[in-house]
Enzyme design. Structure first.
Site, PDB file in Angstrom:
ATOM      1  N   GLU A 132       0.820  -1.207   0.000  1.00  0.00           N
ATOM      2  CA  GLU A 132       0.000   0.000   0.000  1.00  0.00           C
ATOM      3  C   GLU A 132       0.858   1.264   0.000  1.00  0.00           C
ATOM      4  O   GLU A 132       2.044   1.227   0.305  1.00  0.00           O
ATOM      5  CB  GLU A 132      -0.941  -0.005   1.209  1.00  0.00           C
ATOM      6  CG  GLU A 132      -1.859  -1.228   1.262  1.00  0.00           C
ATOM      7  CD  GLU A 132      -2.862  -1.179   2.406  1.00  0.00           C
ATOM      8  OE1 GLU A 132      -3.274  -0.069   2.792  1.00  0.00           O
ATOM      9  OE2 GLU A 132      -3.210  -2.258   2.926  1.00  0.00           O
ATOM     10  N   MET A 152     -10.526  -3.595  -0.445  1.00  0.00           N
ATOM     11  CA  MET A 152     -10.592  -3.160   0.960  1.00  0.00           C
ATOM     12  C   MET A 152     -11.725  -2.147   1.127  1.00  0.00           C
ATOM     13  O   MET A 152     -11.504  -0.959   1.380  1.00  0.00           O
ATOM     14  CB  MET A 152      -9.241  -2.603   1.392  1.00  0.00           C
ATOM     15  CG  MET A 152      -8.146  -3.667   1.383  1.00  0.00           C
ATOM     16  SD  MET A 152      -6.528  -3.094   1.952  1.00  0.00           S
ATOM     17  CE  MET A 152      -5.990  -2.144   0.520  1.00  0.00           C
ATOM     18  N   THR A 153     -12.947  -2.649   0.995  1.00  0.00           N
ATOM     19  CA  THR A 153     -14.143  -1.812   1.024  1.00  0.00           C
ATOM     20  C   THR A 153     -14.581  -1.548   2.463  1.00  0.00           C
ATOM     21  O   THR A 153     -15.649  -1.981   2.905  1.00  0.00           O
ATOM     22  CB  THR A 153     -15.267  -2.468   0.209  1.00  0.00           C
ATOM     23  OG1 THR A 153     -15.237  -3.894   0.405  1.00  0.00           O
ATOM     24  CG2 THR A 153     -15.112  -2.175  -1.263  1.00  0.00           C
ATOM     25  N   TYR A 154     -13.734  -0.817   3.163  1.00  0.00           N
ATOM     26  CA  TYR A 154     -14.035  -0.386   4.531  1.00  0.00           C
ATOM     27  C   TYR A 154     -13.143   0.791   4.881  1.00  0.00           C
ATOM     28  O   TYR A 154     -12.323   1.217   4.065  1.00  0.00           O
ATOM     29  CB  TYR A 154     -13.831  -1.527   5.539  1.00  0.00           C
ATOM     30  CG  TYR A 154     -12.695  -2.479   5.250  1.00  0.00           C
ATOM     31  CD1 TYR A 154     -11.368  -2.106   5.433  1.00  0.00           C
ATOM     32  CD2 TYR A 154     -12.949  -3.765   4.788  1.00  0.00           C
ATOM     33  CE1 TYR A 154     -10.323  -2.999   5.174  1.00  0.00           C
ATOM     34  CE2 TYR A 154     -11.918  -4.658   4.521  1.00  0.00           C
ATOM     35  CZ  TYR A 154     -10.615  -4.267   4.723  1.00  0.00           C
ATOM     36  OH  TYR A 154      -9.586  -5.143   4.458  1.00  0.00           O
ATOM     37  N   GLU A 155     -13.351   1.338   6.063  1.00  0.00           N
ATOM     38  CA  GLU A 155     -12.601   2.484   6.577  1.00  0.00           C
ATOM     39  C   GLU A 155     -13.041   3.825   5.978  1.00  0.00           C
ATOM     40  O   GLU A 155     -12.250   4.738   5.849  1.00  0.00           O
ATOM     41  CB  GLU A 155     -11.083   2.298   6.422  1.00  0.00           C
ATOM     42  CG  GLU A 155     -10.503   1.233   7.338  1.00  0.00           C
ATOM     43  CD  GLU A 155     -10.449   1.641   8.807  1.00  0.00           C
ATOM     44  OE1 GLU A 155      -9.519   2.358   9.219  1.00  0.00           O
ATOM     45  OE2 GLU A 155     -11.375   1.227   9.559  1.00  0.00           O
TER      46      GLU A 155
END
Length: 426
Positions: A215, A278-281
């Site tokens: 990342e 990463m479908t969050y945060e």
């Protein structure tokens, strides 16, 4: 499966009578710590299962189907002995099927740390395809840190779950480091050393595959990262290993920002076996109070993703946590992470009613602490999990990926197992 939202004055006894399921079963299935102290707005997953009904005088197949909220056809399918629906008799026993029909078979990945509680792992393994063990940190010179993962790998394999090696560019004791990524991506000697170290570790530890979670890559290293994943895929494929990559939640190819620009959805989709979105945060530790994974935002990511990635390669990320913010929110102040079960317990202790935001499809509640400071808590419940899992069928995705499985959330697995079968590769 039924998702029941607790109303004022309700108890497990009255809810059980409503669905003809024992209160003890509801408490056990949902693993309720305080079954006699339900929270208004709390969800309960009612697992009806297959039941047997004794026909009473005056009843018909049609009235029974209406009473149980299932179709006549479903009752007849479950009772092939009934050849004429009009000729059932009082005293006759009829099988009543579960009203929930499964939507298919999916892959399920769960992230875990090597020290994750063994009992939690064992309870979770039946619902997992892959266990991604977090993480090996790659260094500037292509070497890897060491983690004590032998026991969790053996435990996963013993329970028919495929262990996945996770490699990150996290700097020890800090966060994701752009310069570490650049060192690996721009130097052929270091890159070759890194790949050799990864493969050597996978062989030694008996891993099933590799998850690259690299990342905050500098935008101008985008093509170098594409080249790297292609190179490592070519090295892994003859050895029988699969490759997964973790990608930031983008809504377009042109999305700006250090987190997004070097993650090339189309390239990853063409090269790797699975991408983990990463479908969050959206709601995060140092951000303002928001749902962690609002469904309207998740759908925007999926709308773009399925245009450029084969949908069957996509594992949609689902958070297994929430956050507790002190109000009024002040920038750069930290919210406290909270498990989904702990959130309900917090509401119970503070006599707070749980509400549900229909736009984000997420539960939340407000309470005051002992210092009379107001708080808001956003988390996940059975409704929000069901809404997310329905997207898997809507978008024809390969499955889902949970961050993380370290805290057991019974309702999640009740909902998932009611809606899908889990693909096993071991």
């Amino acid at each position: 499966m039924i998702i029941h939202v607790v109303k004022p004055g309700e108890s497990l006894y009255t809810i059980g009578r409503l669905y003809r399921v024992s209160p003890e079963k509801i408490a056990a299935d949902n693993e309720l710590t305080f079954p006699n102290q339900l929270v208004v707005g709390q969800t309960l997953v009612i697992k009806e299962g297959t039941r047997v009904h004794r026909v009473m005088p005056g009843e018909s197949i049609y009235s029974i189907a209406k009473d149980y909220k299932v179709s006549v056809d479903d009752i007849l399918s479950a009772n092939p002995i009934i050849t004429n629906p009009s000729l059932i008799q009082p005293g006759q026993f009829i099988i009543i099927p579960d009203r929930t029909k499964k939507l298919g078979t999916i892959y399920v990945n769960g992230y875990a740390f090597p020290a994750t509680n063994t009992d939690i792992l064992k309870k979770t393994f039946p619902y997992l395809t892959y266990l991604s063990i977090f993480s090996y940190e790659i260094k500037m010179d292509g070497s890897l840190n060491t983690i004590d993962d032998s026991q969790i790998i053996q435990l996963a394999r013993a329970n028919n779950v495929a262990p996945i090696m996770v490699v990150t560019n996290i700097e020890e004791g800090k966060g994701f480091n752009s310069d570490i990524a650049r060192s690996i991506l721009t130097n052929d000697v270091i890159q070759e050393r890194a790949i050799n170290n990864i493969i050597s570790t996978m062989k030694e530890k008996n891993y099933y595959g590799l998850n690259l979670d690299i990342e905050y890559i500098y935008p101008d290293d985008r093509e170098k990262y594409n080249s790297f994943i292609n190179k490592i895929k070519q090295r892994l494929k003859p050895l029988g290993y699969i490759l997964l990559t973790s990608l930031a939640p983008k809504t377009s190819a042109e999305q700006k920002g250090l987190l997004y620009e070097a993650h090339d959805y189309a390239a990853h989709g063409s090269i790797v076996d699975f991408v983990i979105l990463m479908t969050y945060e959206w709601g995060y530790t140092y951000g303002p109070p928001l749902a962690v994974a609002p469904i309207n935002e998740v759908k925007r990511v999926l709308d773009y993703a399925v245009e450029v990635i084969p949908s069957e390669k996509i594992l949609m990320g689902i958070p297994n946590y929430g956050y507790d913010w002190t109000l009024p929110y002040r920038p750069n102040t930290a919210a406290q992470a909270v498990s989904n079960t702990a959130a309900v317990e917090l509401a119970r202790r503070n006599r707070a009613a749980i509400e549900y935001d229909t736009k984000s499809q997420s539960p939340f509640f407000n309470y005051y602490d002992s210092q009379r400071r107001q708080h808001v808590v956003w988390f996940e419940d059975a409704r929000s999990i069901e809404a997310k899992l329905l997207l898997v069928n809507e978008y024809k995705l390969g499955g889902v990926s949970y961050w993380t499985i370290g805290r057991f959330f019974p309702q999640n697995w009740l909902v998932l197992s009611s809606m899908y079968d889990v693909k096993k590769v071991l």
